[in-house]
Design a protein around this motif. Structure first.
Motif, PDB file in Angstrom:
ATOM      1  N   ALA A 299      -4.693 -27.272  47.845  1.00 37.77           N
ATOM      2  CA  ALA A 299      -3.887 -26.073  48.050  1.00 37.77           C
ATOM      3  C   ALA A 299      -3.877 -25.786  49.546  1.00 37.77           C
ATOM      4  CB  ALA A 299      -4.467 -24.895  47.277  1.00 37.77           C
ATOM      5  N   ILE A 300      -2.679 -25.672  50.124  1.00 40.58           N
ATOM      6  CA  ILE A 300      -2.532 -25.503  51.579  1.00 40.58           C
ATOM      7  C   ILE A 300      -1.757 -24.214  51.846  1.00 40.58           C
ATOM      8  CG2 ILE A 300      -1.542 -26.500  53.679  1.00 40.58           C
ATOM      9  CD1 ILE A 300      -1.866 -29.259  52.136  1.00 40.58           C
ATOM     10  N   LEU A 301      -2.374 -23.303  52.581  1.00 42.45           N
ATOM     11  CA  LEU A 301      -1.786 -21.997  52.875  1.00 42.45           C
ATOM     12  C   LEU A 301      -1.348 -21.940  54.325  1.00 42.45           C
ATOM     13  CD1 LEU A 301      -3.108 -18.520  51.835  1.00 42.45           C
ATOM     14  CD2 LEU A 301      -2.716 -18.972  54.257  1.00 42.45           C
ATOM     15  N   ILE A 302      -0.126 -21.445  54.560  1.00 41.41           N
ATOM     16  CA  ILE A 302       0.370 -21.199  55.916  1.00 41.41           C
ATOM     17  C   ILE A 302       0.670 -19.710  56.015  1.00 41.41           C
ATOM     18  CG2 ILE A 302       2.128 -21.742  57.636  1.00 41.41           C
ATOM     19  CD1 ILE A 302       2.570 -24.399  56.265  1.00 41.41           C
ATOM     20  N   GLY A 303       0.028 -19.010  56.952  1.00 37.78           N
ATOM     21  CA  GLY A 303       0.231 -17.569  57.004  1.00 37.78           C
ATOM     22  C   GLY A 303      -0.399 -16.906  58.212  1.00 37.78           C
ATOM     23  N   TYR A 304      -0.529 -15.583  58.105  1.00 39.72           N
ATOM     24  CA  TYR A 304      -0.998 -14.753  59.212  1.00 39.72           C
ATOM     25  C   TYR A 304      -2.173 -13.867  58.798  1.00 39.72           C
ATOM     26  CZ  TYR A 304       3.170 -16.087  61.856  1.00 39.72           C
ATOM     27  OH  TYR A 304       4.136 -16.796  62.535  1.00 39.72           O
ATOM     28  N   GLN A 320      -0.963 -19.818  61.195  1.00 36.17           N
ATOM     29  CA  GLN A 320      -2.156 -20.632  60.966  1.00 36.17           C
ATOM     30  C   GLN A 320      -2.057 -21.362  59.619  1.00 36.17           C
ATOM     31  OE1 GLN A 320      -4.501 -16.998  61.352  1.00 36.17           O
ATOM     32  NE2 GLN A 320      -2.776 -16.808  62.748  1.00 36.17           N
ATOM     33  N   VAL A 321      -2.806 -22.451  59.504  1.00 39.17           N
ATOM     34  CA  VAL A 321      -2.823 -23.232  58.272  1.00 39.17           C
ATOM     35  C   VAL A 321      -4.260 -23.407  57.803  1.00 39.17           C
ATOM     36  CG1 VAL A 321      -2.846 -25.443  59.520  1.00 39.17           C
ATOM     37  CG2 VAL A 321      -2.037 -25.372  57.157  1.00 39.17           C
ATOM     38  N   TYR A 322      -4.461 -23.288  56.483  1.00 41.02           N
ATOM     39  CA  TYR A 322      -5.791 -23.416  55.879  1.00 41.02           C
ATOM     40  C   TYR A 322      -5.666 -24.261  54.616  1.00 41.02           C
ATOM     41  CZ  TYR A 322      -6.815 -19.491  58.962  1.00 41.02           C
ATOM     42  OH  TYR A 322      -6.949 -18.679  60.068  1.00 41.02           O
ATOM     43  N   GLN A 336      -6.170 -19.393  40.979  1.00 39.74           N
ATOM     44  CA  GLN A 336      -7.254 -19.164  41.940  1.00 39.74           C
ATOM     45  C   GLN A 336      -7.506 -20.426  42.754  1.00 39.74           C
ATOM     46  OE1 GLN A 336     -11.001 -17.841  40.246  1.00 39.74           O
ATOM     47  NE2 GLN A 336     -12.130 -18.436  42.088  1.00 39.74           N
ATOM     48  N   TYR A 337      -7.815 -20.225  44.059  1.00 41.98           N
ATOM     49  CA  TYR A 337      -8.135 -21.342  44.944  1.00 41.98           C
ATOM     50  C   TYR A 337      -9.147 -20.877  45.976  1.00 41.98           C
ATOM     51  CZ  TYR A 337      -4.044 -18.826  46.681  1.00 41.98           C
ATOM     52  OH  TYR A 337      -3.148 -17.842  47.009  1.00 41.98           O
ATOM     53  N   ASN A 338      -9.794 -21.825  46.658  1.00 37.50           N
ATOM     54  CA  ASN A 338     -10.836 -21.479  47.614  1.00 37.50           C
ATOM     55  C   ASN A 338     -10.365 -21.586  49.060  1.00 37.50           C
ATOM     56  OD1 ASN A 338     -10.755 -24.217  48.046  1.00 37.50           O
ATOM     57  ND2 ASN A 338     -12.805 -24.638  47.257  1.00 37.50           N
ATOM     58  N   VAL A 339      -9.067 -21.397  49.287  1.00 38.45           N
ATOM     59  CA  VAL A 339      -8.512 -21.418  50.640  1.00 38.45           C
ATOM     60  C   VAL A 339      -8.990 -20.169  51.388  1.00 38.45           C
ATOM     61  CG1 VAL A 339      -6.405 -21.504  52.014  1.00 38.45           C
ATOM     62  CG2 VAL A 339      -6.485 -22.616  49.775  1.00 38.45           C
ATOM     63  N   THR A 340      -9.418 -20.328  52.635  1.00 35.48           N
ATOM     64  CA  THR A 340      -9.825 -19.187  53.450  1.00 35.48           C
ATOM     65  C   THR A 340      -8.640 -18.254  53.650  1.00 35.48           C
ATOM     66  OG1 THR A 340     -11.465 -20.494  54.625  1.00 35.48           O
ATOM     67  CG2 THR A 340     -10.720 -18.494  55.705  1.00 35.48           C
ATOM     68  N   SER A 341      -8.876 -16.951  53.415  1.00 29.17           N
ATOM     69  CA  SER A 341      -7.789 -15.981  53.545  1.00 29.17           C
ATOM     70  C   SER A 341      -8.376 -14.588  53.681  1.00 29.17           C
ATOM     71  CB  SER A 341      -6.856 -16.052  52.325  1.00 29.17           C
ATOM     72  OG  SER A 341      -5.855 -15.078  52.421  1.00 29.17           O
ATOM     73  N   THR A 342      -7.587 -13.675  54.216  1.00 29.84           N
ATOM     74  CA  THR A 342      -7.992 -12.278  54.303  1.00 29.84           C
ATOM     75  C   THR A 342      -6.729 -11.436  54.438  1.00 29.84           C
ATOM     76  OG1 THR A 342      -9.411 -10.690  55.460  1.00 29.84           O
ATOM     77  CG2 THR A 342      -8.274 -12.312  56.820  1.00 29.84           C
ATOM     78  N   HIS A 343      -6.894 -10.101  54.601  1.00 29.28           N
ATOM     79  CA  HIS A 343      -5.721  -9.233  54.660  1.00 29.28           C
ATOM     80  C   HIS A 343      -4.803  -9.665  55.802  1.00 29.28           C
ATOM     81  CE1 HIS A 343      -7.243  -7.022  58.211  1.00 29.28           C
ATOM     82  NE2 HIS A 343      -8.429  -7.191  57.649  1.00 29.28           N
ATOM     83  N   GLY A 344      -3.523  -9.557  55.610  1.00 29.43           N
ATOM     84  CA  GLY A 344      -2.529 -10.101  56.541  1.00 29.43           C
ATOM     85  C   GLY A 344      -1.919 -11.383  56.021  1.00 29.43           C
ATOM     86  N   ALA A 363      -4.111 -11.956  46.844  1.00 26.06           N
ATOM     87  CA  ALA A 363      -5.367 -11.207  46.747  1.00 26.06           C
ATOM     88  C   ALA A 363      -6.549 -12.093  47.061  1.00 26.06           C
ATOM     89  CB  ALA A 363      -5.529 -10.601  45.353  1.00 26.06           C
ATOM     90  N   GLY A 364      -7.634 -11.441  47.458  1.00 27.73           N
ATOM     91  CA  GLY A 364      -8.871 -12.160  47.729  1.00 27.73           C
ATOM     92  C   GLY A 364      -9.976 -11.166  48.028  1.00 27.73           C
ATOM     93  N   TYR A 365     -11.071 -11.672  48.536  1.00 24.84           N
ATOM     94  CA  TYR A 365     -12.234 -10.841  48.845  1.00 24.84           C
ATOM     95  C   TYR A 365     -12.618 -11.037  50.303  1.00 24.84           C
ATOM     96  CZ  TYR A 365     -12.630 -10.538  43.780  1.00 24.84           C
ATOM     97  OH  TYR A 365     -12.367 -10.325  42.440  1.00 24.84           O
ATOM     98  N   ASP A 366     -12.503  -9.961  51.093  1.00 25.13           N
ATOM     99  CA  ASP A 366     -12.901 -10.051  52.499  1.00 25.13           C
ATOM    100  C   ASP A 366     -14.393 -10.313  52.630  1.00 25.13           C
ATOM    101  OD1 ASP A 366     -10.351  -9.630  53.361  1.00 25.13           O
ATOM    102  OD2 ASP A 366     -10.596  -7.485  53.696  1.00 25.13           O
ATOM    103  N   GLN A 367     -15.177  -9.784  51.686  1.00 17.34           N
ATOM    104  CA  GLN A 367     -16.634  -9.893  51.780  1.00 17.34           C
ATOM    105  C   GLN A 367     -17.138 -11.298  51.461  1.00 17.34           C
ATOM    106  OE1 GLN A 367     -14.981  -7.748  49.941  1.00 17.34           O
ATOM    107  NE2 GLN A 367     -15.383  -5.698  50.767  1.00 17.34           N
ATOM    108  N   ALA A 368     -16.391 -12.044  50.670  1.00 16.07           N
ATOM    109  CA  ALA A 368     -16.836 -13.382  50.263  1.00 16.07           C
ATOM    110  C   ALA A 368     -15.633 -14.315  50.252  1.00 16.07           C
ATOM    111  CB  ALA A 368     -17.477 -13.334  48.876  1.00 16.07           C
ATOM    112  N   GLN A 369     -15.539 -15.173  51.252  1.00 16.49           N
ATOM    113  CA  GLN A 369     -14.427 -16.106  51.341  1.00 16.49           C
ATOM    114  C   GLN A 369     -14.514 -17.160  50.236  1.00 16.49           C
ATOM    115  OE1 GLN A 369     -11.671 -16.208  53.224  1.00 16.49           O
ATOM    116  NE2 GLN A 369     -12.230 -14.191  53.985  1.00 16.49           N
ATOM    117  N   GLY A 370     -13.358 -17.659  49.860  1.00 15.48           N
ATOM    118  CA  GLY A 370     -13.327 -18.730  48.874  1.00 15.48           C
ATOM    119  C   GLY A 370     -12.933 -18.283  47.487  1.00 15.48           C
TER     120      GLY A 370
END
Length: 385
Positions: A299-304, A320-322, A336-344, A363-370
């Motif tokens: 899973a490949i994410l491109i975003g901000y 950025q790409v993750y 669900q996937y374990n790509v690094t992500s946060t708000h934005g 959606a995701g969890y800022d406190q716990a990546q993945g």
């Protein structure tokens, strides 16, 4: 009187009737063919002329193909007031409830006329804000307590701004704080006969209350039911990869009807794809069958993620790409996937290893990546139909 027709006239009359009937049948047949053609031909054409999926070979190729199609979204919104059906208006007062709020997200171009897929919570962030205060009862009470019913509609804004601090609620309505009560208990008492003083004070209080009642009874204030508090967009705009704080104005075009489907469509006000965008994210080649998204696949994410904090560089805004893997099978709405992500990164496109869209990050969890989630691509596809 009976009309007599010659055999030739009767034959001509019958021929005309037959011709009309035949023309009606032909018209009906043509109509049916046209209707069927409108419905069936595009589907058959799409089936046999579907674009062949070209599998990209690496994360870098996917990034290079779609980096210009992915945009940084900036949404500024505020609470507006409408009274007795007036045009909604903003007020500038010392109350942070009415301060403008700005959130950032991500979106991606999916059409030549500037349509952009993002999240519902990027398009209407107030519906997802915590704590939820949809009724805005405190603000309505504030307005109802200070705005006379006789004020002209054109003067609502200026009157509320100049009288906002005339409102007193809670302790200001006569309740004493603990500190004030303690100070009163310890205050010195005059050593005099207080009988006459008390009588005079009571008379004064009675007179003042009567006068106050007479004045306030003449003022009718705005009815609560006539007040509406409306969260509304002040500005929603997008910035392109490589741009330097250049923002393109957008409108919110469409939002998924189901609350759990966190997807929306924006559109540039110009209704034209920017010249720097060579490749849109092609929804026709997206993965529609979400049951094919198996755990362990890429899973490949491109975003901000983090918005401008990470995007801003000396050479302009950079996307950025993750990369990660799918962790859990789709439930029909999200994966669900374990790509690094946060708000934005809300609204970012998520691709498989071939560069096909598989989800819209939401959606995701800022406190716990993945531990991040995306709305599967079929919901973005259906919203664009």
């Amino acid at each position: 009187m009976t009309e007599n027709y010659s055999p030739e006239e009767k034959n001509n009359q019958n021929t005309a009737i037959d011709t009309k009937a035949r023309n009606k049948k032909i018209a009906l047949i043509i109509g049916v063919i046209v209707v069927l053609g409108v419905i069936i031909i595009p589907r058959v054409w799409a089936k046999f002329n579907k674009k062949e999926t070209i599998c990209l070979n690496s994360q870098t190729q996917i990034y290079e193909k779609y980096k210009d199609a992915v945009v940084l979204v900036k949404h500024t919104y505020a609470l507006q007031i409408s009274i007795k059906g007036s045009e909604p208006f903003l007020i500038d007062v010392d109350d942070n409830s009415f301060e403008e709020k700005t959130i950032s997200g991500t979106g991606f171009f999916v059409s030549e006329d500037g349509k952009i897929v993002t999240n519902h919570h990027v398009a209407e962030p107030w519906k997802y804000a915590e704590p939820k205060t949809d009724d805005f009862s405190e603000l309505k009470n504030h307005i109802a307590a200070i705005l006379p019913d006789t004020i002209n509609k054109k003067d609502y804004k200026t009157y509320l701004e100049s009288h906002w601090n005339d409102y007193y609620g809670g302790d200001e309505e006569g309740d004493y704080s603990e500190e004030e009560a303690a100070a009163e208990d310890t205050a010195p008492v005059a050593n005099v006969d207080s009988t006459n003083v008390n009588n005079e004070v009571n008379d004064l209080i009675a007179d003042n209350k009567s006068e106050e009642s007479a004045v306030t009874s003449q003022v009718i204030y705005t009815n609560l039911d006539d007040i509406e508090i409306i969260p509304n967009t002040v500005e929603i705009s997008v910035a392109l990869h490589g741009s330097k704080d250049d923002w393109l104005q957008c409108n919110v075009l469409k939002i998924a009807a189901e609350d759990e489907v966190d997807v929306a469509i924006l559109q540039l006000k110009s209704e034209k794809l920017p010249a720097s965008v060579n490749d849109i994210v092609d929804l026709d080649n997206a993965v529609q069958d979400d049951t094919s998204l198996k755990p362990g696949t890429n899973a490949i994410l491109i975003g901000y993620p983090m918005g401008m904090q990470l995007a801003n560089t000396r050479k302009g805004i950079k996307v950025q790409v993750y990369e990660g893997q799918i962790n859990k099978e789709s439930d029909g709405v999200s994966v669900q996937y374990n790509v690094t992500s946060t708000h934005g990164a809300s609204g970012s496109p998520v691709f498989n290893e071939c560069g096909q869209l598989i989800a819209v990050n939401y959606a995701g969890y800022d406190q716990a990546q993945g531990y991040n989630f995306g709305i599967v691509a079929k919901h973005a596809m259906s919203l664009m139909e």
